[in-house]
Design a protein around this motif. Structure first.
Motif, PDB file in Angstrom:
ATOM      1  N   GLN A 265      -8.264  -9.176 -40.634  1.00 15.98           N
ATOM      2  CA  GLN A 265      -6.831  -9.477 -40.586  1.00 15.98           C
ATOM      3  C   GLN A 265      -6.432 -10.398 -41.738  1.00 15.98           C
ATOM      4  O   GLN A 265      -5.376 -10.231 -42.354  1.00 15.98           O
ATOM      5  CB  GLN A 265      -6.471 -10.118 -39.240  1.00 15.98           C
ATOM      6  N   LYS A 266      -7.284 -11.388 -42.029  1.00 15.88           N
ATOM      7  CA  LYS A 266      -6.986 -12.304 -43.124  1.00 15.88           C
ATOM      8  C   LYS A 266      -6.968 -11.561 -44.462  1.00 15.88           C
ATOM      9  O   LYS A 266      -6.119 -11.825 -45.325  1.00 15.88           O
ATOM     10  CB  LYS A 266      -8.018 -13.437 -43.157  1.00 15.88           C
TER      11      LYS A 266
ATOM     12  N   TRP B 139      -6.052  -8.586 -44.852  1.00 18.99           N
ATOM     13  CA  TRP B 139      -4.776  -7.871 -44.810  1.00 18.99           C
ATOM     14  C   TRP B 139      -3.614  -8.799 -45.162  1.00 18.99           C
ATOM     15  O   TRP B 139      -2.688  -8.420 -45.889  1.00 18.99           O
ATOM     16  CB  TRP B 139      -4.624  -7.296 -43.407  1.00 18.99           C
ATOM     17  N   GLU B 140      -3.664 -10.036 -44.664  1.00 27.88           N
ATOM     18  CA  GLU B 140      -2.531 -10.956 -44.798  1.00 27.88           C
ATOM     19  C   GLU B 140      -2.454 -11.646 -46.152  1.00 27.88           C
ATOM     20  O   GLU B 140      -1.348 -11.976 -46.622  1.00 27.88           O
ATOM     21  CB  GLU B 140      -2.615 -12.023 -43.700  1.00 27.88           C
TER      22      GLU B 140
ATOM     23  N   SER C 276       0.131 -10.918 -48.903  1.00 30.21           N
ATOM     24  CA  SER C 276       1.532 -11.166 -48.560  1.00 30.21           C
ATOM     25  C   SER C 276       1.899 -12.640 -48.598  1.00 30.21           C
ATOM     26  O   SER C 276       3.056 -12.999 -48.342  1.00 30.21           O
ATOM     27  CB  SER C 276       1.826 -10.622 -47.146  1.00 30.21           C
ATOM     28  N   LEU C 277       0.950 -13.499 -48.935  1.00 35.45           N
ATOM     29  CA  LEU C 277       1.231 -14.933 -48.989  1.00 35.45           C
ATOM     30  C   LEU C 277       2.240 -15.252 -50.094  1.00 35.45           C
ATOM     31  O   LEU C 277       2.279 -14.589 -51.132  1.00 35.45           O
ATOM     32  CB  LEU C 277      -0.061 -15.714 -49.234  1.00 35.45           C
TER      33      LEU C 277
ATOM     34  N   LYS D 140      -7.274  -2.697 -42.910  1.00 30.02           N
ATOM     35  CA  LYS D 140      -6.201  -2.933 -41.949  1.00 30.02           C
ATOM     36  C   LYS D 140      -6.559  -2.290 -40.609  1.00 30.02           C
ATOM     37  O   LYS D 140      -6.400  -2.896 -39.543  1.00 30.02           O
ATOM     38  CB  LYS D 140      -4.886  -2.348 -42.476  1.00 30.02           C
TER      39      LYS D 140
ATOM     40  N   SER E 111      -9.290  -4.112 -38.678  1.00 29.86           N
ATOM     41  CA  SER E 111      -8.844  -5.316 -37.964  1.00 29.86           C
ATOM     42  C   SER E 111      -8.335  -4.940 -36.578  1.00 29.86           C
ATOM     43  O   SER E 111      -8.576  -5.653 -35.596  1.00 29.86           O
ATOM     44  CB  SER E 111      -7.753  -6.042 -38.756  1.00 29.86           C
TER      45      SER E 111
ATOM     46  N   LEU F 147      -0.885  -6.037 -34.323  1.00 35.46           N
ATOM     47  CA  LEU F 147      -1.400  -5.469 -35.565  1.00 35.46           C
ATOM     48  C   LEU F 147      -1.044  -3.986 -35.698  1.00 35.46           C
ATOM     49  O   LEU F 147      -0.745  -3.508 -36.796  1.00 35.46           O
ATOM     50  CB  LEU F 147      -2.919  -5.650 -35.636  1.00 35.46           C
TER      51      LEU F 147
ATOM     52  N   LYS G  35       2.452  -3.670 -36.801  1.00 32.95           N
ATOM     53  CA  LYS G  35       2.508  -4.027 -38.225  1.00 32.95           C
ATOM     54  C   LYS G  35       1.982  -2.864 -39.073  1.00 32.95           C
ATOM     55  O   LYS G  35       2.570  -2.517 -40.107  1.00 32.95           O
ATOM     56  CB  LYS G  35       1.671  -5.286 -38.464  1.00 32.95           C
TER      57      LYS G  35
END
Length: 430
Positions: free
Chosen positions: A155-156, A158-159, A162-163, A184, A187, A212, A215
């Motif tokens: 998941q991290k 994936w994220e 987008s930071l 993705k 996760s 998730l 998303k």
């Protein structure tokens, strides 16, 4: 006396402030000397102290401590030495939050209203370099069957792209390749596995899987070798069903059916839900749409539609609908069986009427009509039998089929075939 106390209080504040700033400096010194555990302990108080917790440098150093710990273990791996994988991946995961916080604070304008974030460039470079390693961390914990932690890492991964730290288009991480799409999905799968393998985490991980999956569906799908787009909708529907959220379950089925009309999961489940809710007219209307949208599913859809009419005792419409299914697919098992059963039920109704009729002529006419219906059921059931035997159907299906055949042969006085069906049934008594 009050002045003395006030002065003493100010001295204490100054001392505490100095102590925390010294802690930051000492943590940096321990980091430079590669004493990562010591540096981690030294920086902790500064992360919550009012004098230092809003200083981006404090959080940048906290992130650097974890990153240097990760790099040290990762270097062993690169040198074909055995790293402490748990330490390595724990440090890797712990880099993200402090770096994000350092960047957020660095983006705040100064007293002149200007933003001078001297940390972003370094943070961007580190996060980009570390990004692929989150896959390895996920694999590591997945192999240990620690699915919740595996989901954390995937998941991290994936994220991170987008930071806000990657707001500069030049620094964006590519997310349009199949690998990113695959991780993705991993996760999601790990969250589901965690919910199924650990009762203590069931509720938490199921909710995470739902979040998730929503998303995943909301983002553009990139073709890959791991999963098809419709599978995300199927999983989401299944997760909603598992938590008893019927409204969301039906909404997801409707979305999936609209997007993937040929899929064999959405429409049957959706129609079943309408039927359970007593919304037969809605089910019939949806069946018509499904048949129009997906002619390849005519066998199942027509058969379900016919069964709904049969339940309402509208045998004429039911029979016509079953017959329509057979014109589309002469070997449609559901239609072969369904139409035969419809004829049998109608024949039984006529025989009951005949039993209650005192006029011989009328009774004979009813018996003849019943016989005609039983006769029409024979080729259907025999065709159904051939199909079941050809695909080696399970015992319960074969047993139910022979019971129907036995009934028809008995009522038509076809004794040899009745005996044959009876012998076959004998096989399933034990």
């Amino acid at each position: 006396m009050k002045k003395v106390l006030l002065s003493a209080g100010l001295c204490m504040l100054v001392t505490l402030s100095f102590a925390q700033k010294k802690a930051v400096k000492d943590a940096k010194g321990a980091l430079n000397s590669k004493s990562y555990s010591e540096a981690r302990e030294l920086i902790k108080p500064a992360l919550t102290d009012p004098e230092t917790q809003n200083d981006p440098e404090t959080w940048k150093i906290a992130g650097d401590i974890e990153n240097k710990q990760f790099e040290a273990e990762n270097m062993k791996q690169m040198l074909q030495q055995q790293p402490d994988e748990k330490t390595m991946y724990t440090a890797l995961y712990a880099t993200v939050d402090p770096y994000v916080k350092a960047d957020e604070l660095g983006q705040l304008p100064d007293e002149k209203g200007k933003i001078k974030n001297k940390y972003r460039k370094d943070i961007v470079a580190i996060l980009k370099a570390n990004h692929p390693h989150f896959i390895n961390g996920g694999v590591y914990y997945n192999n240990l069957k620690e699915y919740s932690k595996a989901a954390d890492f995937f998941q991290k991964y994936w994220e991170i792209p987008s930071l806000a730290v990657f707001s500069d288009e030049k620094e964006k991480i590519n997310t349009n390749d199949s690998t990113f799409q695959t991780i993705k999905y991993y996760s999601v799968i790990c969250a589901i596995q965690a919910s199924q393998s650990n009762d203590a985490l069931k509720e938490k991980e199921t909710l995470r899987a739902i979040e998730l999956l929503n998303k995943l569906i909301s983002e553009p799908y990139v073709p890959n070798s791991t999963y098809k787009e419709h599978e995300a909708y199927e999983l989401l529907a299944s997760e909603y069903e598992s938590v008893g959220d019927t409204v969301k379950f039906i909404e997801t089925l409707e979305s999936g059916a609209a997007k993937f009309p040929d899929n064999k999961y959405f429409v049957p489940n959706l129609i079943n839900q309408y039927i359970k809710r007593g919304e037969r007219d809605k089910a019939l209307a949806y069946l018509d749409k499904a048949i129009a949208d997906s002619p390849s599913s005519a066998c199942d859809m027509y058969s379900v539609k016919a069964a709904l009419y049969a339940e309402k005792q509208d045998f004429a419409t039911a029979d016509a609908t079953y017959s329509e299914a057979l014109t589309k697919d002469a070997k449609c098992e559901r239609a072969l069986e369904g139409l035969a059963v419809s004829y049998i039920l109608q024949a039984q109704n006529l025989k009951e009427q005949a039993g209650n009729t005192t006029v011989a002529k009328d009774r004979a006419e009813l018996d003849d009509k019943a016989k005609e219906l039983y006769t029409k059921a024979v080729p259907l059931l025999e065709g159904y039998k051939e199909s079941l035997l050809a695909r080696k159907a399970d015992e319960s299906e074969l047993k139910a089929m022979y019971v129907k055949l036995q009934n028809v042969y008995y009522n038509l006085d076809i004794n040899d075939k009745y005996e044959e069906a009876s012998k076959e049934l004998e096989k399933y008594k034990y």
